[in-house]
Design a protein around this motif. Structure first.
Motif, PDB file in Angstrom:
ATOM      1  N   VAL A   2       0.425   3.028  -9.743  1.00 34.79           N
ATOM      2  CA  VAL A   2       0.508   4.090 -10.753  1.00 34.79           C
ATOM      3  C   VAL A   2       1.337   3.613 -11.942  1.00 34.79           C
ATOM      4  CG1 VAL A   2       1.394   6.405 -11.225  1.00 34.79           C
ATOM      5  CG2 VAL A   2       0.142   5.971  -9.114  1.00 34.79           C
ATOM      6  N   ARG A  41      -7.657   3.163  -4.996  1.00 35.72           N
ATOM      7  CA  ARG A  41      -6.615   3.847  -4.231  1.00 35.72           C
ATOM      8  C   ARG A  41      -5.233   3.310  -4.634  1.00 35.72           C
ATOM      9  NH1 ARG A  41      -8.335   2.625   0.478  1.00 35.72           N
ATOM     10  NH2 ARG A  41      -9.982   4.197   0.430  1.00 35.72           N
ATOM     11  N   TYR A  42      -5.121   2.005  -4.811  1.00 38.36           N
ATOM     12  CA  TYR A  42      -3.847   1.396  -5.224  1.00 38.36           C
ATOM     13  C   TYR A  42      -3.388   1.969  -6.565  1.00 38.36           C
ATOM     14  CZ  TYR A  42      -0.643  -2.140  -7.089  1.00 38.36           C
ATOM     15  OH  TYR A  42       0.431  -2.777  -7.655  1.00 38.36           O
ATOM     16  N   LYS A  81      -4.247   4.731  -7.993  1.00 35.27           N
ATOM     17  CA  LYS A  81      -4.102   6.178  -8.025  1.00 35.27           C
ATOM     18  C   LYS A  81      -3.002   6.703  -7.104  1.00 35.27           C
ATOM     19  CE  LYS A  81      -7.812   8.727  -8.660  1.00 35.27           C
ATOM     20  NZ  LYS A  81      -9.112   9.360  -8.380  1.00 35.27           N
ATOM     21  N   GLU A  82      -2.716   5.960  -6.013  1.00 40.48           N
ATOM     22  CA  GLU A  82      -1.815   6.517  -5.004  1.00 40.48           C
ATOM     23  C   GLU A  82      -0.549   5.703  -4.764  1.00 40.48           C
ATOM     24  OE1 GLU A  82      -4.238   7.076  -1.538  1.00 40.48           O
ATOM     25  OE2 GLU A  82      -5.629   8.387  -2.597  1.00 40.48           O
ATOM     26  N   ASP A  83      -0.580   4.398  -4.944  1.00 44.95           N
ATOM     27  CA  ASP A  83       0.587   3.553  -4.705  1.00 44.95           C
ATOM     28  C   ASP A  83       1.539   3.641  -5.897  1.00 44.95           C
ATOM     29  OD1 ASP A  83       1.938   0.662  -4.976  1.00 44.95           O
ATOM     30  OD2 ASP A  83       1.501   1.065  -2.850  1.00 44.95           O
ATOM     31  N   THR A  84       2.828   3.705  -5.639  1.00 49.03           N
ATOM     32  CA  THR A  84       3.821   3.845  -6.706  1.00 49.03           C
ATOM     33  C   THR A  84       3.733   2.699  -7.712  1.00 49.03           C
ATOM     34  OG1 THR A  84       5.297   4.940  -5.146  1.00 49.03           O
ATOM     35  CG2 THR A  84       6.278   4.141  -7.182  1.00 49.03           C
ATOM     36  N   GLN A 143     -10.339   0.174  -2.387  1.00 50.77           N
ATOM     37  CA  GLN A 143      -8.934  -0.176  -2.158  1.00 50.77           C
ATOM     38  C   GLN A 143      -8.172  -0.292  -3.479  1.00 50.77           C
ATOM     39  OE1 GLN A 143      -9.220  -3.794   0.033  1.00 50.77           O
ATOM     40  NE2 GLN A 143      -9.611  -2.782   2.003  1.00 50.77           N
TER      41      GLN A 143
END
Length: 76
Positions: free
Chosen positions: A20, A11-12, A14-17, A8
């Motif tokens: 990042v 993913r945060y 790498k993918e959440d604005t 999780q």
């Protein structure tokens, strides 16, 4: 991944604005610190070769105060 919490978080970042953006800030800070450490290393080498503080500051982008502090440490 074997650990859902770790997955999780990855993913945060790498993918959440916001994730990042946080990772970019952390990487920029690390880059700036490394650049500053390199400038100090070069300044010390230049001072050891007898280059005047003003020129060291000019070529390393360090402040004149910081270069003078390095010169004082070197001479102690």
């Amino acid at each position: 991944m074997n650990y859902s919490i770790l997955a999780q978080r990855v993913r945060y970042f790498k993918e959440d604005t916001k994730g990042v953006a946080a990772m970019c800030r952390a990487m920029e800070k690390m880059r700036d610190e490394t650049e500053h450490e390199t400038s100090i290393k070069h300044a010390l080498a230049m001072l050891a070769d007898g280059v005047p503080c003003e020129k060291v500051a000019k070529y390393t982008d360090l402040s004149i105060e910081e270069v003078r502090a390095l010169a004082e440490k070197k001479s102690v």
